[in-house]
Motif scaffolding. Structure first.
Motif, PDB file in Angstrom:
ATOM      1  N   ALA A 184      37.389  46.321  46.767  1.00  0.00           N
ATOM      2  CA  ALA A 184      36.157  46.567  47.524  1.00  0.00           C
ATOM      3  C   ALA A 184      34.998  45.770  46.947  1.00  0.00           C
ATOM      4  O   ALA A 184      33.846  46.033  47.268  1.00  0.00           O
ATOM      5  CB  ALA A 184      35.836  48.061  47.498  1.00  0.00           C
ATOM      6  N   HIS A 185      35.306  44.784  46.098  1.00  0.00           N
ATOM      7  CA  HIS A 185      34.236  44.087  45.396  1.00  0.00           C
ATOM      8  C   HIS A 185      33.607  42.954  46.206  1.00  0.00           C
ATOM      9  O   HIS A 185      32.419  43.010  46.521  1.00  0.00           O
ATOM     10  CB  HIS A 185      34.771  43.538  44.062  1.00  0.00           C
ATOM     11  CG  HIS A 185      33.822  42.641  43.347  1.00  0.00           C
ATOM     12  ND1 HIS A 185      34.175  41.394  42.873  1.00  0.00           N
ATOM     13  CD2 HIS A 185      32.523  42.791  43.049  1.00  0.00           C
ATOM     14  CE1 HIS A 185      33.139  40.837  42.292  1.00  0.00           C
ATOM     15  NE2 HIS A 185      32.116  41.663  42.381  1.00  0.00           N
ATOM     16  N   ARG A 211      42.849  53.149  53.648  1.00  0.00           N
ATOM     17  CA  ARG A 211      42.351  53.162  52.270  1.00  0.00           C
ATOM     18  C   ARG A 211      41.766  54.511  51.872  1.00  0.00           C
ATOM     19  O   ARG A 211      41.718  54.851  50.716  1.00  0.00           O
ATOM     20  CB  ARG A 211      41.219  52.142  52.107  1.00  0.00           C
ATOM     21  CG  ARG A 211      41.696  50.766  51.798  1.00  0.00           C
ATOM     22  CD  ARG A 211      40.503  49.852  51.722  1.00  0.00           C
ATOM     23  NE  ARG A 211      40.969  48.489  51.591  1.00  0.00           N
ATOM     24  CZ  ARG A 211      40.786  47.745  50.520  1.00  0.00           C
ATOM     25  NH1 ARG A 211      40.130  48.203  49.498  1.00  0.00           N
ATOM     26  NH2 ARG A 211      41.263  46.519  50.470  1.00  0.00           N
ATOM     27  N   GLN A 212      41.219  55.213  52.840  1.00  0.00           N
ATOM     28  CA  GLN A 212      40.491  56.426  52.501  1.00  0.00           C
ATOM     29  C   GLN A 212      41.400  57.630  52.455  1.00  0.00           C
ATOM     30  O   GLN A 212      42.379  57.714  53.158  1.00  0.00           O
ATOM     31  CB  GLN A 212      39.383  56.675  53.534  1.00  0.00           C
ATOM     32  CG  GLN A 212      38.230  55.753  53.369  1.00  0.00           C
ATOM     33  CD  GLN A 212      37.912  55.043  54.654  1.00  0.00           C
ATOM     34  OE1 GLN A 212      38.234  55.545  55.709  1.00  0.00           O
ATOM     35  NE2 GLN A 212      37.323  53.890  54.548  1.00  0.00           N
ATOM     36  N   TYR A 269      33.810  43.753  34.286  1.00  0.00           N
ATOM     37  CA  TYR A 269      35.155  44.331  34.388  1.00  0.00           C
ATOM     38  C   TYR A 269      35.860  44.351  33.033  1.00  0.00           C
ATOM     39  O   TYR A 269      37.053  44.057  32.948  1.00  0.00           O
ATOM     40  CB  TYR A 269      36.006  43.576  35.418  1.00  0.00           C
ATOM     41  CG  TYR A 269      35.492  43.648  36.835  1.00  0.00           C
ATOM     42  CD1 TYR A 269      35.788  44.735  37.655  1.00  0.00           C
ATOM     43  CD2 TYR A 269      34.706  42.638  37.363  1.00  0.00           C
ATOM     44  CE1 TYR A 269      35.308  44.800  38.952  1.00  0.00           C
ATOM     45  CE2 TYR A 269      34.225  42.692  38.664  1.00  0.00           C
ATOM     46  CZ  TYR A 269      34.543  43.774  39.447  1.00  0.00           C
ATOM     47  OH  TYR A 269      34.068  43.839  40.739  1.00  0.00           O
ATOM     48  N   ARG A 326      29.624  44.186  50.848  1.00  0.00           N
ATOM     49  CA  ARG A 326      28.980  43.854  49.561  1.00  0.00           C
ATOM     50  C   ARG A 326      28.603  42.375  49.499  1.00  0.00           C
ATOM     51  O   ARG A 326      27.498  42.018  49.111  1.00  0.00           O
ATOM     52  CB  ARG A 326      29.904  44.218  48.395  1.00  0.00           C
ATOM     53  CG  ARG A 326      29.877  45.698  48.057  1.00  0.00           C
ATOM     54  CD  ARG A 326      30.889  46.024  46.975  1.00  0.00           C
ATOM     55  NE  ARG A 326      30.834  47.447  46.658  1.00  0.00           N
ATOM     56  CZ  ARG A 326      31.363  48.405  47.405  1.00  0.00           C
ATOM     57  NH1 ARG A 326      31.965  48.095  48.542  1.00  0.00           N
ATOM     58  NH2 ARG A 326      31.269  49.685  47.058  1.00  0.00           N
ATOM     59  N   ARG A 371      35.964  52.437  42.532  1.00  0.00           N
ATOM     60  CA  ARG A 371      35.766  53.834  42.927  1.00  0.00           C
ATOM     61  C   ARG A 371      35.100  54.597  41.791  1.00  0.00           C
ATOM     62  O   ARG A 371      35.541  54.517  40.642  1.00  0.00           O
ATOM     63  CB  ARG A 371      37.095  54.487  43.267  1.00  0.00           C
ATOM     64  CG  ARG A 371      37.646  53.995  44.577  1.00  0.00           C
ATOM     65  CD  ARG A 371      38.618  54.999  45.150  1.00  0.00           C
ATOM     66  NE  ARG A 371      39.299  54.404  46.285  1.00  0.00           N
ATOM     67  CZ  ARG A 371      39.752  55.101  47.319  1.00  0.00           C
ATOM     68  NH1 ARG A 371      39.608  56.403  47.353  1.00  0.00           N
ATOM     69  NH2 ARG A 371      40.367  54.491  48.308  1.00  0.00           N
ATOM     70  N   LEU A 381      31.246  51.684  52.039  1.00  0.00           N
ATOM     71  CA  LEU A 381      31.652  52.057  50.677  1.00  0.00           C
ATOM     72  C   LEU A 381      32.887  51.287  50.213  1.00  0.00           C
ATOM     73  O   LEU A 381      32.967  50.851  49.071  1.00  0.00           O
ATOM     74  CB  LEU A 381      31.922  53.573  50.615  1.00  0.00           C
ATOM     75  CG  LEU A 381      32.285  54.143  49.252  1.00  0.00           C
ATOM     76  CD1 LEU A 381      31.176  53.916  48.233  1.00  0.00           C
ATOM     77  CD2 LEU A 381      32.587  55.632  49.359  1.00  0.00           C
ATOM     78  N   PHE A 382      33.850  51.126  51.108  1.00  0.00           N
ATOM     79  CA  PHE A 382      35.093  50.480  50.713  1.00  0.00           C
ATOM     80  C   PHE A 382      35.156  49.007  51.130  1.00  0.00           C
ATOM     81  O   PHE A 382      36.209  48.389  51.072  1.00  0.00           O
ATOM     82  CB  PHE A 382      36.290  51.238  51.305  1.00  0.00           C
ATOM     83  CG  PHE A 382      36.433  52.632  50.768  1.00  0.00           C
ATOM     84  CD1 PHE A 382      37.004  52.861  49.523  1.00  0.00           C
ATOM     85  CD2 PHE A 382      35.959  53.715  51.474  1.00  0.00           C
ATOM     86  CE1 PHE A 382      37.118  54.136  49.006  1.00  0.00           C
ATOM     87  CE2 PHE A 382      36.075  55.002  50.970  1.00  0.00           C
ATOM     88  CZ  PHE A 382      36.650  55.210  49.738  1.00  0.00           C
ATOM     89  N   ARG A 434      28.200  48.103  43.064  1.00  0.00           N
ATOM     90  CA  ARG A 434      28.146  46.640  42.930  1.00  0.00           C
ATOM     91  C   ARG A 434      29.520  46.053  42.664  1.00  0.00           C
ATOM     92  O   ARG A 434      29.864  44.988  43.165  1.00  0.00           O
ATOM     93  CB  ARG A 434      27.207  46.258  41.788  1.00  0.00           C
ATOM     94  CG  ARG A 434      25.741  46.507  42.102  1.00  0.00           C
ATOM     95  CD  ARG A 434      24.890  46.358  40.870  1.00  0.00           C
ATOM     96  NE  ARG A 434      24.648  44.974  40.575  1.00  0.00           N
ATOM     97  CZ  ARG A 434      23.427  44.450  40.410  1.00  0.00           C
ATOM     98  NH1 ARG A 434      22.368  45.208  40.525  1.00  0.00           N
ATOM     99  NH2 ARG A 434      23.273  43.193  40.127  1.00  0.00           N
ATOM    100  N   LEU A 435      30.279  46.744  41.818  1.00  0.00           N
ATOM    101  CA  LEU A 435      31.565  46.192  41.395  1.00  0.00           C
ATOM    102  C   LEU A 435      32.694  46.496  42.372  1.00  0.00           C
ATOM    103  O   LEU A 435      33.784  45.938  42.259  1.00  0.00           O
ATOM    104  CB  LEU A 435      31.935  46.735  40.010  1.00  0.00           C
ATOM    105  CG  LEU A 435      30.996  46.314  38.887  1.00  0.00           C
ATOM    106  CD1 LEU A 435      31.249  47.134  37.624  1.00  0.00           C
ATOM    107  CD2 LEU A 435      31.154  44.827  38.580  1.00  0.00           C
ATOM    108  N   GLY A 436      32.429  47.407  43.310  1.00  0.00           N
ATOM    109  CA  GLY A 436      33.469  47.766  44.263  1.00  0.00           C
ATOM    110  C   GLY A 436      34.567  48.610  43.651  1.00  0.00           C
ATOM    111  O   GLY A 436      35.697  48.592  44.121  1.00  0.00           O
TER     112      GLY A 436
END
Lengths: 317, 426
Positions: free
Chosen positions: A137-138, A233-234, B273, A177, B205, A171-172, B201-203
């Motif tokens: 998710a980055h 994914r969720q 990371y 992002r 969880r 979120l995911f 920011r890093l994605g």
């Protein structure tokens, strides 16, 4: 083409690290490549003799194909490796996989991976340029670049003051992002919209607006960027059902009327038709979804070319 | 002839006895004594501690020694050498071994290895539930007879409130403290770090503070209702600190520990990371860190524990999501605490030493952490200003998963005496 001396990166891992100048170099390079896409002979010699490995540890069709086509257009030799057909399923580490690819004299790696940070990790253990094709998710930097490229085509090169609403599973989403960073660097205003469980308020710390009222979120948008609901994914905790999501946040004709008349509709694909976006809108004149796909080729050619140039892989030098 | 130790000229700090003065410290036959005869002085082994701090040996309530089962990460031999290098003379080891220490046989094995290999005192704990599965009470009575000092599921938090209630009541019957790593597992499933701006920011969880706060609150409620003693491991959230503070005001028999890493680092440390910073509970926000420091200094948090969790380089050298949680802590704890707490003026040296010595010992009733006359001569001598670089070669632990790897730290242990004998470097 001569690569810009201002581009010094071996890898493309995330948008967050890029300067405005670097973004402009990518767009300018992509523009040159786009002008070649309509030729009868589409191949350019830029990456002749370069072997590009497409290492896709997660399912993908359009991104993998777009990278393959982009590399092929630059005359590179492209080898695609799928995660479920690689030694990683036998327990090999990513480090060993990368070192083996390097030992096999490959020159570049394009990687998609389900773990956030995997592309950065890979870039640190190999001398080869690494292009991030999505890490967890980055980040999905080339998607954000092609989205911005498409917006620039529609609204002109200066996106300052433009309003872009990103709607859906923020979120995911690596796409969200990367787009947040890219659009902000280009001076656009970003609104994130969707259910509170998928669009937490903490995103405001990144300098964007968070809005759970769809009408408000769409009202001043010049572009609405839809995201696929990644139900795979969720856990079941983030929203009750796809039906509930569609009824509350799906973009349909009635809701599209809340948009400004010249606002455009974007989607990174694959679309869940009838879930986050109705078919008639996806196929309407407002939709630039297929433009995004086409622009993805030019942008990825630019990224491959620039990173290869840094490592002196390009025959154009 | 008796074995006699004479540590001279150091700054002797013994918080349990409110002692802080430059002077000598004596031991005879492994026990602290207040004076020596002239003949004994002549026969003594003399350690010149001029310019150094002399204090009770440190006590760690939270060490993973990995033996049996994961001796590629750590053994009782290597882990206790690491403890000695960090100034620890007594450590409490967690039961999440392979097999888990949920039966008297495994405890017996561990004790035999301790007898054979350990260079510092090791006190084993036993599992709270069978297999650390949180479903069925472990045989606490038999475990106590085998030699455990506390019960815990070591890294697993019992999710079923009824089982936790009974486990507390049952452990209390044997006078054992329950150690709990508070975490609502459903809320942290597949999570890799603290939930906040950096996880966005890093994605990655994020683990909500609520997952910890809910279980800390649950434990306080159960302790209040049963009167059983519970010790919260690795407190990391500001809200949990408040829960503990209020519980103590009401007289609930609850204690808590914090790790050097949670005092020194925040979730920002993960921005590249770095899997060495992947730990659970996760490194949290600056506001949490500040609250933890205040709570330690005002006594709300009772003590410092390392949560020493060795993992091999191969296990940590991979994608962040796939790397195991935990970091090494025994050998860097003193330096990190000196730099974070004392050099910044947040607390004085005596307060820090109390949090490393008699206060953790008191949590589970160990007769350790003091230089009182007659006490075991477990003594740490360190130079608070000496610099050292954290390199694999400088560490005694088999694993080197430290966020401070490659960094130069201040504060170095010079000698670690267990029962009057210097075990550093053995």
């Amino acid at each position: 083409m001569t690569p810009s001396p201002a581009w010094t990166r071996k890898d493309l891992i995330a948008i967050e690290d890029l300067s405005r100048e670097e973004l402009d170099i990518i767009f300018a390079t992509a523009e040159s490549f786009k002008s070649t896409l309509g030729r009868s002979v589409k191949k350019l010699p830029s990456l002749r003799g370069v072997t590009v490995v497409n290492l896709f540890m997660e399912p993908s069709t359009r991104t993998r194909l777009a990278f393959e086509i982009a590399a092929t257009r630059l005359s590179a030799d492209v080898i695609s490796v799928m995660g479920d057909a690689s030694s990683l399923v036998k327990g090999e580490t990513l480090r060993d996989t990368a070192l083996n690819i390097q030992a096999l004299s490959a020159d570049m790696i394009i990687m998609r991976h389900s773990a956030a940070g995997a592309a950065k990790y890979l870039s640190e253990i190999t001398d080869m340029p690494v292009i991030n094709a999505g890490d967890g998710a980055h980040a999905h930097p080339t998607q954000a670049l092609l989205d911005a490229y498409t917006l620039r085509e529609k609204f002109g090169p200066d996106l300052t003051g433009k309003h872009v609403t990103i709607l859906g599973d923020i979120l995911f989403s690596r796409v969200a992002r990367s787009n947040i960073w890219c659009l902000k660097k280009l001076g656009a205003h970003v609104t994130l919209a969707g259910p509170s469980t998928l669009v937490p308020r903490e995103f405001e710390n990144l300098g964007v607006r968070v809005c759970h009222d769809l009408k408000q979120a769409l009202a001043d948008a010049d572009a609405v960027m839809l995201l696929r609901i990644q139900h795979e994914r969720q856990t079941s905790t983030h929203f009750p059902s796809l039906g509930e999501y569609t009824s509350m946040f799906g973009l349909n004709k009635r809701r599209a009327a809340w948009l400004k008349p010249n606002a455009i509709i974007m989607h990174p694909g694959p679309i869940n038709r009838g879930v986050e976006l109705d078919s008639d809108l996806a196929d309407s004149s407002r939709s630039v979804i297929l433009d995004q796909v086409t622009n993805g080729i030019a942008v990825r050619m630019a990224v491959l070319y620039l990173c290869a140039s840094t490592k002196s892989l390009s025959t154009a030098q | 002839m008796s074995e006699i130790l004479c540590i001279t000229g150091g700054r002797v700090i013994d918080p349990a006895n409110h002692r802080d003065e430059t002077g000598d410290l004596y031991a005879r036959d492994g026990k602290i004594v207040s004076s020596l005869t002239e003949a004994e002085r002549d026969a003594a082994t003399v350690f010149d501690a001029t310019g150094l701090v002399v204090c009770p040996g440190f006590v760690d309530l939270h060490t993973h020694l990995r033996e049996p089962g994961d001796s590629h990460k750590e053994t009782i031999a290597s882990g206790t050498r690491a403890a000695a290098a960090g100034g620890y003379t007594s450590i409490v080891c967690m039961p999440n071994t392979k097999p888990p220490a949920d039966n008297a046989g495994t405890i017996q094995f561990i004790k035999e290895r301790i007898e054979r290999d350990a260079v510092v005192n090791v006190f084993p704990t036993g599992c709270l539930t069978v297999g650390r599965e949180g479903k069925k009470l472990a045989p606490t009575g038999s475990l106590k007879e085998a030699g455990i000092v506390a019960v815990t599921d070591g890294g697993h938090c019992v999710q079923n409130n009824e089982i936790m209630r009974r486990a507390l009541e049952y452990a209390a019957m044997f006078g054992l403290v329950v150690l709990d790593h508070c975490e609502d597992a459903a809320m942290t499933d597949k999570c890799a770090m603290h939930e906040g701006e950096w996880s966005l920011r890093l994605g990655l969880r994020g683990m909500s503070r609520s997952a910890e706060d809910i279980m800390v609150t649950r434990d306080v409620i159960l302790s209040a209702h049963s009167g059983a003693r519970i010790h919260i491991q690795q407190l990391s959230s500001a809200y949990s600190v408040d829960v503990i503070r209020r519980a103590k005001e009401r007289g609930v028999p609850v204690t808590a520990e914090v790790t050097p890493q949670h005092l020194a680092l925040t979730d920002e440390a993960l921005k590249n990371y770095d899997t060495h910073c992947k730990t659970v509970p996760p490194l949290r926000a600056e506001s949490d860190r500040q609250t933890l420091i205040e709570a330690l200094c005002d006594g709300t948090i009772d003590c410092i524990a390392t949560a020493h969790a060795p993992h091999t380089e191969m296990e940590k050298d991979r994608e962040f999501d796939y790397a195991p949680f935990g970091m090494n802590g025994l050998e860097t704890a003193l330096s990190i605490c000196l730099q974070t707490l004392v050099e910044t003026g947040r607390c004085d040296l005596s307060t820090l030493i109390a949090c490393l010595t008699h206060k953790p010992a008191a949590v589970i009733g160990l007769p350790k952490g003091t230089l009182s006359e007659g006490a075991d001569a477990d003594i740490t001598v360190f130079d608070p200003g000496a610099e050292w670089t954290v390199t694999p070669e400088a560490l005694q632990s088999l694993s080197h998963n430290s966020p401070w790897l490659g960094q130069t730290l201040r504060g170095k242990v010079t000698a670690t005496f267990v029962n009057g004998r210097n075990v550093l470097g053995r």
